[in-house]
Design a protein around this motif. Sequence first.
Motif, PDB file in Angstrom:
ATOM      1  N   ALA A  29      -7.810  -6.710 -35.325  1.00 50.90           N
ATOM      2  CA  ALA A  29      -8.925  -7.594 -36.123  1.00 50.90           C
ATOM      3  C   ALA A  29     -10.097  -7.020 -35.315  1.00 50.90           C
ATOM      4  CB  ALA A  29      -8.775  -8.804 -35.766  1.00 50.90           C
ATOM      5  N   VAL A  30     -10.582  -5.876 -35.780  1.00 51.99           N
ATOM      6  CA  VAL A  30     -11.862  -5.339 -35.123  1.00 51.99           C
ATOM      7  C   VAL A  30     -12.708  -4.923 -36.504  1.00 51.99           C
ATOM      8  CG1 VAL A  30     -11.040  -4.259 -33.316  1.00 51.99           C
ATOM      9  CG2 VAL A  30     -11.160  -2.905 -35.052  1.00 51.99           C
ATOM     10  N   PRO A  31     -14.163  -4.948 -36.347  1.00 47.17           N
ATOM     11  CA  PRO A  31     -14.768  -4.486 -37.707  1.00 47.17           C
ATOM     12  C   PRO A  31     -14.482  -2.990 -37.863  1.00 47.17           C
ATOM     13  CG  PRO A  31     -16.278  -5.648 -35.700  1.00 47.17           C
ATOM     14  CD  PRO A  31     -14.786  -5.164 -35.276  1.00 47.17           C
ATOM     15  N   ALA A  32     -14.623  -2.371 -39.123  1.00 47.59           N
ATOM     16  CA  ALA A  32     -14.474  -1.482 -39.593  1.00 47.59           C
ATOM     17  C   ALA A  32     -15.399  -0.382 -38.887  1.00 47.59           C
ATOM     18  CB  ALA A  32     -14.781  -1.340 -41.274  1.00 47.59           C
ATOM     19  N   LYS A  33     -16.458  -0.557 -38.488  1.00 51.36           N
ATOM     20  CA  LYS A  33     -17.382   0.479 -38.077  1.00 51.36           C
ATOM     21  C   LYS A  33     -16.796   0.665 -36.555  1.00 51.36           C
ATOM     22  CE  LYS A  33     -22.000   1.337 -36.640  1.00 51.36           C
ATOM     23  NZ  LYS A  33     -23.623   0.877 -36.917  1.00 51.36           N
ATOM     24  N   ASP A  34     -16.304  -0.282 -36.016  1.00 51.19           N
ATOM     25  CA  ASP A  34     -15.657  -0.105 -34.581  1.00 51.19           C
ATOM     26  C   ASP A  34     -14.654   0.813 -34.525  1.00 51.19           C
ATOM     27  OD1 ASP A  34     -17.822  -1.578 -33.472  1.00 51.19           O
ATOM     28  OD2 ASP A  34     -16.293  -3.388 -33.236  1.00 51.19           O
ATOM     29  N   ALA A  35     -13.669   0.638 -35.599  1.00 50.03           N
ATOM     30  CA  ALA A  35     -12.497   1.372 -36.156  1.00 50.03           C
ATOM     31  C   ALA A  35     -12.830   2.933 -36.100  1.00 50.03           C
ATOM     32  CB  ALA A  35     -11.666   0.913 -37.058  1.00 50.03           C
ATOM     33  N   VAL A  36     -13.752   2.919 -37.089  1.00 46.27           N
ATOM     34  CA  VAL A  36     -14.269   4.460 -37.401  1.00 46.27           C
ATOM     35  C   VAL A  36     -14.780   5.177 -36.072  1.00 46.27           C
ATOM     36  CG1 VAL A  36     -15.854   5.876 -38.515  1.00 46.27           C
ATOM     37  CG2 VAL A  36     -14.984   3.952 -39.944  1.00 46.27           C
ATOM     38  N   THR A  37     -15.381   4.565 -35.330  1.00 47.15           N
ATOM     39  CA  THR A  37     -15.911   4.987 -33.699  1.00 47.15           C
ATOM     40  C   THR A  37     -14.699   5.375 -33.156  1.00 47.15           C
ATOM     41  OG1 THR A  37     -18.132   3.761 -34.026  1.00 47.15           O
ATOM     42  CG2 THR A  37     -17.238   4.653 -31.687  1.00 47.15           C
ATOM     43  N   ARG A  38     -13.777   4.514 -32.737  1.00 46.19           N
ATOM     44  CA  ARG A  38     -12.543   4.484 -32.123  1.00 46.19           C
ATOM     45  C   ARG A  38     -11.804   5.632 -32.429  1.00 46.19           C
ATOM     46  NH1 ARG A  38      -8.243   0.157 -29.936  1.00 46.19           N
ATOM     47  NH2 ARG A  38      -6.418   1.680 -29.634  1.00 46.19           N
ATOM     48  N   LEU A  39     -11.562   5.923 -33.729  1.00 51.14           N
ATOM     49  CA  LEU A  39     -10.990   6.935 -34.532  1.00 51.14           C
ATOM     50  C   LEU A  39     -11.617   8.316 -34.489  1.00 51.14           C
ATOM     51  CD1 LEU A  39      -9.041   4.949 -37.041  1.00 51.14           C
ATOM     52  CD2 LEU A  39      -7.917   5.674 -34.923  1.00 51.14           C
ATOM     53  N   VAL A  40     -12.683   8.157 -34.060  1.00 53.36           N
ATOM     54  CA  VAL A  40     -13.691   9.775 -34.078  1.00 53.36           C
ATOM     55  C   VAL A  40     -13.743  10.108 -35.563  1.00 53.36           C
ATOM     56  CG1 VAL A  40     -14.475  11.585 -32.782  1.00 53.36           C
ATOM     57  CG2 VAL A  40     -12.723  10.137 -31.912  1.00 53.36           C
ATOM     58  N   GLY A  41     -13.875   9.137 -36.323  1.00 52.79           N
ATOM     59  CA  GLY A  41     -13.983   9.334 -37.944  1.00 52.79           C
ATOM     60  C   GLY A  41     -12.671   9.332 -38.417  1.00 52.79           C
ATOM     61  N   LEU A  42     -13.000   9.332 -39.968  1.00 49.56           N
ATOM     62  CA  LEU A  42     -11.726   9.240 -40.985  1.00 49.56           C
ATOM     63  C   LEU A  42     -11.809  10.694 -41.743  1.00 49.56           C
ATOM     64  CD1 LEU A  42     -12.303   5.840 -42.017  1.00 49.56           C
ATOM     65  CD2 LEU A  42     -10.740   6.278 -40.049  1.00 49.56           C
TER      66      LEU A  42
END
Length: 372
Positions: A29-42
């Motif tokens: 349960a994290v914001p989508a923007k945080d996930a995009v940052t963590r994954l270094v992009g999609l």
Amino acid sequence: MVAKNAPVLSSRALNRATLERQLLLRRTAVPAKDAVTRLVGLQAQNTRPPYFQLLARLEGFDPAELSALMESREVVRIVTLRSTIHTHTADDALTLRPLVQPARDRELKVFRRGLTGVDLDRLASLAKELVEERPRTMKELREELIVHWPDADPRALSVAARCLLPLVQVTPRGMWGRSGQVALTTVEHWLGRASQPAPAPDGTVLRYLGAFGPASVKDMQMWAGLTRLSEVFERLRPQLVTFRDEHGVELFDLPDAPRPGPDVPAPPRFLPEFDNVLLGHADRTRIIPAAYKGRNGVGNQAYGTVLVDGFLAALWRLDETGDDATVTVQALGGLGREQREEITQEAVDLLTVMSQASAYDVRFAPFVDFGD
């Protein structure tokens, strides 16, 4: 030199470590923007996969969340890693694009014969002026540039502009439930702030290991589309821990990064084509069994994949006709009854969020290449 006493990590151990970093062992349960940052992009070669990537990873994900981030320009679509389009946060777009410029320079050399007599500095300046005047399609850009260099290869001119300039695809392209042709402007113009100088790769190496580790130098180079990173890993070695894979290849990792045991359960996950977890390593056997190498795509055509027990086990496709939506699953090998039930439930959950259809169906079919 690989230390002989470095611990050995099996393919299953690497699988679980990678899935944990990729938010695929359990939804978070994290914001989508945080996930995009963590994954270094999609990876975003197509417009819909980023949404399905986040659906597989985030608890309660709503496609409208990522779409709103695109509309507000907090995330953008830009060519970065491996010369392919990625969805990145604005901050990452401004720093990663300069970092991977050497790969764009190599791509440009492929088209040098079509650019004989072309002043590349002038081309970059003219193209920048054109796309910042208003977003342009690649066709429009070619037509404008060929006027100045009528003897050049038109495609080479537009490729040169893409390689020389950090171009983003402007909305509504890439937004959920919207359509739009590819129109381009510079990332600086779109975001209203300047790109940063190319950063030292050290920070990106650490971020890569946080999202994809443990990993080898070649793994990182494959993911980024860069070369000559060995010296960076050597510089960072005092900050890292090392392992070996089952073939003796040295793997680097962050000391405090999670490395779950190989028997930690991994629920089924539907991944879209080109998901970075499938593309982020030179040795992909941590996700794709050797027996299934090449089965998740042909050439530039990739298929949706289903992970079962953490590994590629099936392909999937979503078909929507009117008010009907069907997910078809093609197993690459045998699936037990419990696995089929878990896959079915995951498919129903996907349909509930990602389709507006009023009638759903989940079908299992023998493996036949979806391209046939």
